[in-house]
Design a protein around this motif. Structure first.
Motif, PDB file in Angstrom:
ATOM      1  N   HIS A 148      43.128  36.494  39.350  1.00 18.29           N
ATOM      2  CA  HIS A 148      42.448  37.675  38.809  1.00 18.29           C
ATOM      3  C   HIS A 148      40.977  37.771  39.177  1.00 18.29           C
ATOM      4  N   SER A 187      40.651  42.863  44.241  1.00 22.32           N
ATOM      5  CA  SER A 187      41.270  42.655  42.930  1.00 22.32           C
ATOM      6  C   SER A 187      42.775  42.794  43.068  1.00 22.32           C
ATOM      7  N   THR A 211      39.957  47.978  45.084  1.00 24.52           N
ATOM      8  CA  THR A 211      40.834  48.159  43.926  1.00 24.52           C
ATOM      9  C   THR A 211      42.168  48.795  44.282  1.00 24.52           C
ATOM     10  N   PHE A 224      39.151  48.897  36.178  1.00 22.11           N
ATOM     11  CA  PHE A 224      39.833  49.000  37.466  1.00 22.11           C
ATOM     12  C   PHE A 224      40.601  50.311  37.606  1.00 22.11           C
TER      13      PHE A 224
END
Length: 389
Positions: A275, A302, A42, A18
């Motif tokens: 998550h 995310s 992200t 990430f």
């Protein structure tokens, strides 16, 4: 991207992929397990914008799942996806109708009125702890379970049914047959409870919703019961693990009452226990950070990555209980922002400092590397946490 990153290199940090992705862009093309060409978000700004934008739907029948295990299950659980009353999975106006029914039950004032009882429950659980005990079993899980049971009017002695069912449904390793069986078990129990409430209403929340049809009340009850204990229980367990491995931050939480509120917010940001999503589906073409997301495309956000975006949080990978302001996305954002967030905050603000003050020499009874992590669950945390003092 061809897969959603799930493997963690360190238990308290999101997968390293990430950070690498955020360095490139905030929005990325991603191929889903079923072949759908969608998106992975992200970056903090893009995540916040999408969560607030009603042009993105939360209806599961429009979405594709990025985690392979969930993608396979969702092909077989149509009845669960479209359960009446499951307002988290609805768009306006249906979502608005259910949300309005419940907003008055979860006001800041109402939640604060629960503080004495939450403190009492916390003291009872502290008294039950013995050196070498599992903190999850004795402390972290019982506190929110007891609170949500009392709030909803669910007998706590029936906790094994909903705890077992919710754990099965939230496992990333349970197949579709297992999820359906767990859902049926929980539904059967709750239908019986609803019938008893109709015969003998009480002052608890479920009795205040008896104007709803049984199927609607079932959906509301499942959502509140499962979310009301699973999320906070894992924040208490994982939060305790985090503090025990960060002694300087532990001292702040234990010894400085003024640090507790900010500390809870920081633990929520830093740990980001949701998550594996959430997922949204574009209802029309929408441009986000220079990327055109077309109608019908799924977007997986995310939250752990967004909450570690250095563009939004200075020193984002550092645990800093004095961090302020802290506009994390751990409770979501927009119309689907967590209804019970104030209750979760109060439970954490009471329980964690009380634990650390009661046992000032509290420590892990195993090596940190031996603590079993919930990487196999839709809600991250620790499966168990052996402690001593």
């Amino acid at each position: 991207m061809t897969t959603f990153p799930m493997a963690r290199q360190r238990p308290l940090d999101p997968p390293d992929e990430f950070a690498a992705l955020r360095a490139q862009d905030s929005v990325h093309r991603m191929t889903y397990p079923d072949g759908h060409e969608g998106w992975l978000v992200t970056g903090y700004g893009a995540a916040r914008a999408i969560l607030a934008d009603t042009r993105f739907s939360n209806r599961p029948e429009l979405q594709h799942q990025a985690v392979p295990a969930r993608a396979e299950i969702m092909k077989h659980v149509k009845d669960i996806r479209q359960q009446p009353g499951m307002f988290l999975r609805m768009d306006p106006p249906d979502h608005t109708r259910y949300r309005k029914l419940l907003t008055g039950q979860f006001t800041v004032r109402r939640m604060k009125s629960l503080e004495p009882r939450i403190a009492e429950i916390t003291e009872e659980r502290l008294a039950a702890m013995t050196p070498g005990c599992d903190l999850v079993k004795v402390f972290a899980l019982p506190i929110p379970s007891l609170v949500i049971c009392e709030l909803l009017g669910v007998p706590y002695e029936d906790r094994e049914i909903f705890q077992r069912s919710s754990e099965t449904m939230l496992s990333l390793e349970t197949d579709a047959e297992g999820v359906l069986a767990a859902a049926e078990e929980l539904a059967g129990y709750l239908y019986g409870l609803i019938a008893r409430k109709r015969a003998e209403p009480d002052e608890a929340l479920l009795s205040g919703l008896l104007d709803l049809e049984d199927d609607e009340l079932l959906g509301v009850a499942i959502l509140l019961l499962v979310a009301g204990h699973e999320t906070t229980a894992n924040m208490l367990g994982l939060g305790a693990f985090t503090l025990l491995t960060n002694p300087g931050q532990l001292e702040l939480m234990r010894d400085d009452p003024s640090a507790v509120d900010n500390g809870v917010e920081e633990l929520l940001r830093y740990l980001s226990i949701i998550h594996a999503g959430p997922v949204r589906a574009a209802l029309e073409d929408v441009e986000v950070d220079g990327h055109l997301i077309r109608a019908g495309e799924s977007v997986t956000i995310s939250i752990p990555s967004a909450n570690r975006d250095s563009g939004a949080f200075a020193g984002a990978d550092d645990l800093d209980l004095t961090r302020q302001p802290n506009h994390h996305l751990s409770f979501g954002h927009g119309i689907h922002q967590c209804l019970g967030q104030q209750l979760a905050r109060i439970e954490m603000r009471i329980a964690l400092p009380a634990l650390l003050r009661r046992f000032p020499s509290l420590r892990l009874a195993c090596e940190p590397s031996e603590v079993p992590m919930r990487s196999d669950m839709a809600i991250y945390g620790v499966h168990s946490l052996p402690v001593t003092w």
